[in-house]
Design an enzyme around this catalytic site. Sequence first.
Site, PDB file in Angstrom:
ATOM      1  N   GLY A  61       0.795  -1.231   0.000  1.00  0.00           N
ATOM      2  CA  GLY A  61       0.000   0.000   0.000  1.00  0.00           C
ATOM      3  C   GLY A  61       0.822   1.272   0.000  1.00  0.00           C
ATOM      4  O   GLY A  61       1.994   1.276  -0.373  1.00  0.00           O
ATOM      5  N   SER A  62       0.173   2.356   0.452  1.00  0.00           N
ATOM      6  CA  SER A  62       0.767   3.692   0.369  1.00  0.00           C
ATOM      7  C   SER A  62       1.892   3.884   1.392  1.00  0.00           C
ATOM      8  O   SER A  62       1.818   3.371   2.503  1.00  0.00           O
ATOM      9  CB  SER A  62      -0.307   4.741   0.614  1.00  0.00           C
ATOM     10  OG  SER A  62       0.280   5.994   0.885  1.00  0.00           O
ATOM     11  N   THR A  63       2.891   4.679   0.991  1.00  0.00           N
ATOM     12  CA  THR A  63       4.013   4.974   1.887  1.00  0.00           C
ATOM     13  C   THR A  63       3.574   5.811   3.096  1.00  0.00           C
ATOM     14  O   THR A  63       4.301   5.896   4.070  1.00  0.00           O
ATOM     15  CB  THR A  63       5.141   5.736   1.159  1.00  0.00           C
ATOM     16  OG1 THR A  63       4.580   6.908   0.565  1.00  0.00           O
ATOM     17  CG2 THR A  63       5.776   4.883   0.096  1.00  0.00           C
TER      18      THR A  63
END
Lengths: 130, 399
Positions: A61-63
């Site tokens: 997923g997103s950082t």
Amino acid sequence: MKFQGRKIYRGRAEGEALVTSMRISFYGGVDPESGVIVEKGHELEGQSVSGKVLTFPTGKGSTVGSYTLYRLKMGGMAPLAIINAECETITAVGCIISEIPCVDKIPIEQLKTGMRVVVDGEQATVKVVD
Amino acid sequence: MKLTTEEKDMLEGKQGKAAQKAMEILETLGSIFGAERMIPVTSVQISGVSYANLGEAGLKFLTEMADGDGRARVLTTLNPAGMDVDNWQAMGISEEFAYNQKRVLDAFARMNVITTCSCTPYLFGVSPHYGEHIAWAESSAVCYANSVLGARTNREGGPSALAAALTGVTPAYGYHLAENRQPAVTVEVKGRMVENNDFGLLGRVIGEKLTVQGQKLTPYITGIEQASVEQLKSFCASIATYGGTAIFHMAGITPEAAQVSPPKQAITITQDDIDEANRLMNDAVSEEVDFVSLGCPHLSIKEIARIAELLKGKKVTKEFWITTARPTKQIADMMGYSQIIEESGAKFATDTCCVVSPIKGRFKALATDSAKACYYAYAKNKFKTMIKPFDEVVAEALK
């Protein structure tokens, strides 16, 4: 049982393992206030990572997920430690900024939810104590 | 990893708490990805700027780094924020959000970061030369820097980009190394590439075909005769959004294309593929469109001049956002473009964009020329979308 892995972040913690064979997305997948996994269809959906030795193969997923771990830590709801098969950027950075002990390259399929484990970040070891 | 004396000093905390935390991040990432050493970077671009994404925890981390004597050692700029820093009221942003967004920018400013908030630093002077090592985070800018400029960067996250800023180095792995920049598949384009949105559509089509059995393939693209800066920025944003692509080579267009060999494995993109992508991103009709936005990625001054030309003496009938970087807006002010645009009723949303701004629930359907904007409008904000050539998007705002 004792496993030698790789150090991601230092520190020592002892607690109950919460184990999944599925990847975890901290941003969107874990409630940043309660630590409850909210991703639909996740093996651990509805369970809290708070106060557990969270054990999963790798992140996804997103950082921005690194900041979710930090938020959990600030709110006292973070996992005690993290064990991965293969750590990636989001989890590694999250553990470093939140100061959560983390070790990877551990055969996580040999760990089961409820086992009592000791994670030593500096020595990069995971020990099952009962 | 082999560290220099100075890097070791940072790791041991001899250069402050923030530099230590930053070096811990970089050293760990270096060891995870098998880097042998750090390399100096010449510029950094940090993501995770919108308060909507950072939240109070992210802000607290930034504040701690600023308090711990964190100071940027190289030229560092920011990704778009959640609002126009000066003109947030006109955008319908709440006072609470504006207050918190400003606290984020203040924390960065204390760390000597240049607080221009833009996804296109290469349009206003942060334009690395061929072969330069940089640490950028915004996915479209990473793709542009690697591919169009021939600079070298990984896709950084917010904290790892900040860590590079505060130390001036990044671990040498991934796209910093020549062997990881080689193409794996030839992509023959047999479509008509004229407008910005054609390039955006192409980015989606190629991006979606590049992941094969979980592996992302670097494409070597042929069949494009010409491409402007604006078209390439549109293409980069799209291929990075739909394919997670950090680098491509384009024969006759990008600098490294001449130095690599076209891979034998090849796929062909036809006009039908592009028409299909166009159909998928056009589920809104004119009557439904209540939001028009140009500037994903941020507009160049050339594009703003064109908008002024099209809007001169006319009134828009819909909420119309022009999103760009503040330095570009200042040129538009100087040239009188801003006045023409604002007299039409269109709004500048400088420092921000329709992707990062908190606008969920405010609109039903977006008209744009950007395939990336369509993705976020649909996935994040649940809007219907319409993708059109640049001039026709302006016309949509006047309907």
